[in-house]
Scaffold this motif. Structure first.
Motif, PDB file in Angstrom:
ATOM      1  N   ALA A 170      49.183  14.317 -18.982  1.00 44.97           N
ATOM      2  CA  ALA A 170      49.955  13.737 -17.884  1.00 44.97           C
ATOM      3  C   ALA A 170      50.820  14.739 -17.128  1.00 44.97           C
ATOM      4  N   GLY A 171      51.053  15.911 -17.699  1.00 46.66           N
ATOM      5  CA  GLY A 171      51.942  16.868 -17.043  1.00 46.66           C
ATOM      6  C   GLY A 171      51.252  17.584 -15.909  1.00 46.66           C
ATOM      7  N   PHE A 172      51.046  16.877 -14.802  1.00 45.35           N
ATOM      8  CA  PHE A 172      50.180  17.356 -13.724  1.00 45.35           C
ATOM      9  C   PHE A 172      50.824  17.073 -12.376  1.00 45.35           C
ATOM     10  N   VAL A 173      50.792  18.054 -11.489  1.00 43.25           N
ATOM     11  CA  VAL A 173      51.237  17.872 -10.105  1.00 43.25           C
ATOM     12  C   VAL A 173      50.204  18.497  -9.185  1.00 43.25           C
ATOM     13  N   ASN A 174      49.736  17.726  -8.230  1.00 43.32           N
ATOM     14  CA  ASN A 174      48.844  18.258  -7.209  1.00 43.32           C
ATOM     15  C   ASN A 174      49.692  18.574  -5.981  1.00 43.32           C
ATOM     16  N   GLY A 175      49.935  19.855  -5.758  1.00 47.17           N
ATOM     17  CA  GLY A 175      50.748  20.295  -4.630  1.00 47.17           C
ATOM     18  C   GLY A 175      49.925  20.841  -3.486  1.00 47.17           C
ATOM     19  N   ALA A 176      48.643  20.455  -3.423  1.00 46.23           N
ATOM     20  CA  ALA A 176      47.799  20.903  -2.309  1.00 46.23           C
ATOM     21  C   ALA A 176      48.219  20.189  -1.026  1.00 46.23           C
ATOM     22  N   MET A 177      48.022  20.852   0.099  1.00 46.75           N
ATOM     23  CA  MET A 177      48.508  20.367   1.380  1.00 46.75           C
ATOM     24  C   MET A 177      47.376  20.261   2.405  1.00 46.75           C
ATOM     25  N   GLN A 178      47.481  19.318   3.304  1.00 50.39           N
ATOM     26  CA  GLN A 178      46.551  19.282   4.420  1.00 50.39           C
ATOM     27  C   GLN A 178      46.689  20.575   5.223  1.00 50.39           C
ATOM     28  N   GLY A 179      45.577  21.259   5.445  1.00 49.05           N
ATOM     29  CA  GLY A 179      45.623  22.501   6.196  1.00 49.05           C
ATOM     30  C   GLY A 179      46.297  23.630   5.448  1.00 49.05           C
ATOM     31  N   GLY A 180      46.419  23.506   4.142  1.00 44.02           N
ATOM     32  CA  GLY A 180      47.156  24.494   3.363  1.00 44.02           C
ATOM     33  C   GLY A 180      46.530  25.878   3.370  1.00 44.02           C
ATOM     34  N   VAL A 181      47.364  26.888   3.514  1.00 45.90           N
ATOM     35  CA  VAL A 181      46.960  28.289   3.425  1.00 45.90           C
ATOM     36  C   VAL A 181      47.899  28.976   2.430  1.00 45.90           C
ATOM     37  N   LEU A 182      47.814  30.296   2.327  1.00 44.83           N
ATOM     38  CA  LEU A 182      48.602  31.008   1.333  1.00 44.83           C
ATOM     39  C   LEU A 182      50.102  30.772   1.509  1.00 44.83           C
ATOM     40  N   ASP A 183      50.584  30.693   2.736  1.00 40.87           N
ATOM     41  CA  ASP A 183      52.012  30.444   2.971  1.00 40.87           C
ATOM     42  C   ASP A 183      52.463  29.143   2.321  1.00 40.87           C
ATOM     43  N   ASP A 184      51.611  28.119   2.370  1.00 40.26           N
ATOM     44  CA  ASP A 184      51.951  26.846   1.753  1.00 40.26           C
ATOM     45  C   ASP A 184      51.965  26.956   0.231  1.00 40.26           C
ATOM     46  N   MET A 185      51.004  27.688  -0.324  1.00 40.42           N
ATOM     47  CA  MET A 185      50.971  27.886  -1.774  1.00 40.42           C
ATOM     48  C   MET A 185      52.265  28.546  -2.253  1.00 40.42           C
ATOM     49  N   LEU A 186      52.694  29.552  -1.532  1.00 41.60           N
ATOM     50  CA  LEU A 186      53.918  30.255  -1.897  1.00 41.60           C
ATOM     51  C   LEU A 186      55.123  29.317  -1.822  1.00 41.60           C
ATOM     52  N   GLY A 187      55.198  28.546  -0.742  1.00 39.89           N
ATOM     53  CA  GLY A 187      56.334  27.648  -0.564  1.00 39.89           C
ATOM     54  C   GLY A 187      56.389  26.562  -1.620  1.00 39.89           C
ATOM     55  N   VAL A 188      55.234  25.954  -1.934  1.00 43.78           N
ATOM     56  CA  VAL A 188      55.219  24.885  -2.933  1.00 43.78           C
ATOM     57  C   VAL A 188      55.515  25.452  -4.321  1.00 43.78           C
ATOM     58  N   TYR A 189      54.922  26.608  -4.641  1.00 47.07           N
ATOM     59  CA  TYR A 189      55.178  27.159  -5.963  1.00 47.07           C
ATOM     60  C   TYR A 189      56.660  27.474  -6.151  1.00 47.07           C
ATOM     61  N   ALA A 190      57.328  27.906  -5.101  1.00 53.40           N
ATOM     62  CA  ALA A 190      58.754  28.231  -5.200  1.00 53.40           C
ATOM     63  C   ALA A 190      59.579  27.030  -5.659  1.00 53.40           C
ATOM     64  N   LEU A 191      59.108  25.817  -5.354  1.00 51.94           N
ATOM     65  CA  LEU A 191      59.820  24.620  -5.789  1.00 51.94           C
ATOM     66  C   LEU A 191      59.812  24.472  -7.309  1.00 51.94           C
ATOM     67  N   HIS A 192      58.861  25.153  -7.958  1.00 53.69           N
ATOM     68  CA  HIS A 192      58.709  25.045  -9.416  1.00 53.69           C
ATOM     69  C   HIS A 192      59.045  26.348 -10.131  1.00 53.69           C
ATOM     70  N   ASP A 193      59.389  27.379  -9.393  1.00 46.04           N
ATOM     71  CA  ASP A 193      59.555  28.710  -9.979  1.00 46.04           C
ATOM     72  C   ASP A 193      60.980  28.907 -10.492  1.00 46.04           C
ATOM     73  N   ALA A 194      61.272  28.215 -11.593  1.00 45.97           N
ATOM     74  CA  ALA A 194      62.598  28.333 -12.211  1.00 45.97           C
ATOM     75  C   ALA A 194      62.448  28.025 -13.696  1.00 45.97           C
ATOM     76  N   PRO A 195      63.296  28.602 -14.533  1.00 43.58           N
ATOM     77  CA  PRO A 195      63.231  28.314 -15.967  1.00 43.58           C
ATOM     78  C   PRO A 195      63.308  26.812 -16.230  1.00 43.58           C
ATOM     79  N   GLY A 196      62.430  26.335 -17.093  1.00 47.70           N
ATOM     80  CA  GLY A 196      62.391  24.923 -17.405  1.00 47.70           C
ATOM     81  C   GLY A 196      61.536  24.110 -16.470  1.00 47.70           C
ATOM     82  N   ARG A 197      61.147  24.687 -15.327  1.00 46.04           N
ATOM     83  CA  ARG A 197      60.297  23.979 -14.373  1.00 46.04           C
ATOM     84  C   ARG A 197      58.979  24.709 -14.130  1.00 46.04           C
ATOM     85  N   ARG A 198      58.901  25.949 -14.548  1.00 46.34           N
ATOM     86  CA  ARG A 198      57.715  26.756 -14.277  1.00 46.34           C
ATOM     87  C   ARG A 198      56.499  26.183 -15.027  1.00 46.34           C
ATOM     88  N   PRO A 199      55.351  25.975 -14.350  1.00 48.67           N
ATOM     89  CA  PRO A 199      54.179  25.390 -15.011  1.00 48.67           C
ATOM     90  C   PRO A 199      53.517  26.371 -15.969  1.00 48.67           C
TER      91      PRO A 199
END
Length: 384
Positions: free
Chosen positions: A127-156
């Motif tokens: 169950a520990g799953f998040v789909n952070g793919a975006m309509q029209g997503g490119v590398l800039d979007d991947m970087l931005g979405v990953y940053a939302l999770h890039d912290a201790p205790g939240r990093r996948p």
């Protein structure tokens, strides 16, 4: 007695000096002419501004609209319910609001374009799953979405990156504006040069140009006729599949029901009439200045943080893949070779191929000309 003549009466009428008459006429006419000109200019400007004002009012792509609706959508998703009719809302703003509301850390985080959005938690068995793919997503979007999770205790534990041929080459519509701060932060973390102020100015200029364009006005007129000034209104639903695409709380997207053979006609039409005009397939080797190895730097950063990485190459239907090869020669295959070489350098796994024959999929496995159905996408990720 002097005879009467009309000329005598005319001569008796007092007349101003000729010079005074010309000066007075000049002074009287000049303000009136300047004022009339200003009125005409103002009227022309007002008429020219009407289409732009109409486009801003309707704003079918939500370029200048506030993101209050996206905040409400995020709250609904965080409560565990689904939302449908969300195709014209900002995926990035939804995820930005939703990520802090999720109580559990994402063990698996999916990043990419809409071609990865149908991927569900069932593909990973937990169950520990998040789909952070975006309509029209490119590398800039991947970087931005990953940053939302890039912290201790939240990093996948694991990141699944859906890599399209245009992930690094295509600037798209700069939809990452809602994640501009997070994108800039990640670019700095992966040691890629970034200028947030310049990027924000570019985003603003892009929005102004788009809203002022005739194409956007035509889109606004179409949207107004079909849906009124408010556009398509999102709604809460307990059903996973509806008449339009539905977003689930984990971020994955359930498509509307389509006939099993829908992709056959869609692929043929796109291959014959749409692909050559699709800017995503053009100049796949292009990279913005300073971004030549940005994807590789991101993958290395993930590895250094202890995150397992899988690159997924979602295939195209055979008709589309073959048409691309005819149009651009070896560029599609060359782009795939470059991705695989990067994966070898960074020691990460690659699943799938943009070539459907190599990936083992058929046209009936697709929704349309480039979106794979979830069952086939899950098999691809699993390497089956």
């Amino acid at each position: 007695m002097t005879a009467y003549t009309p000329a005598a009466d005319l001569a008796a009428i007092p007349r101003p000096a000729t010079g005074a008459t010309a000066a007075d006429r000049s002074r009287a006419d000049r303000p009136r002419g300047a004022g009339a000109f200003a009125v005409r200019v103002a009227a022309l400007v007002a008429v020219a501004a009407l289409p732009v004002a109409f486009s801003v009012w309707v704003d079918p792509a939500r370029l200048v609209t506030s993101r209050s609706a996206e905040r409400e959508i995020a709250r609904v998703l965080a409560s565990g319910r689904n939302v449908t009719d969300v195709a014209n809302y900002d995926d990035r703003a939804i995820e930005k609001n939703l990520a802090p509301m999720r109580l559990a850390r994402a063990e698996v985080l999916v990043l990419g374009s809409s071609r990865m959005q149908p991927l569900r938690a069932s593909a990973f068995g937990h169950a520990g799953f998040v789909n952070g793919a975006m309509q029209g997503g490119v590398l800039d979007d991947m970087l931005g979405v990953y940053a939302l999770h890039d912290a201790p205790g939240r990093r996948p534990n694991r990141v699944v990156l859906g890599i399209d041929p245009w992930t690094e080459s295509y600037a798209g519509d700069a939809g990452w504006g809602s994640l501009a701060d997070e994108r800039a932060m990640m670019l700095r973390r992966v040691d890629v040069p970034v200028s947030p102020l310049r990027d924000r100015l570019a985003l603003a200029l892009h929005a102004v140009r788009t809203v002022a364009s005739p194409d956007y006005f035509r889109l606004a007129v179409h949207s107004f006729r079909q849906h009124g000034p408010g556009g398509i209104a999102w709604r809460v639903t307990d059903q996973a599949q509806n008449a339009e695409k539905t977003k689930l709380p984990d971020g994955s997207v359930v498509w509307s029901a389509l006939p099993a053979d829908n992709a056959i006609a869609a692929s043929r039409a796109f291959a014959e009439h749409g692909l050559e005009h699709d800017a995503r397939f053009h100049d796949l080797a292009h990279r913005a200045p300073g971004r030549r190895d940005a994807l590789e730097r991101f993958v290395r950063y993930l590895g250094d943080e202890g995150v397992s990485v899988t690159l997924v190459l979602v295939p195209f239907p055979a008709e589309v893949y073959d048409a691309s090869r005819r149009t651009s020669g070896d560029s599609l295959a060359a782009a795939e070779r470059a991705v695989r070489a990067m994966a070898a350098r960074t020691n990460v796994r690659v699943s799938g191929s943009w070539d459907p024959r190599a990936a083992g999929v058929e046209t009936r496995d697709f929704f349309d000309e480039d979106h794979l159905r979830p069952e086939a996408l899950a098999r691809l990720v699993a390497g089956r």
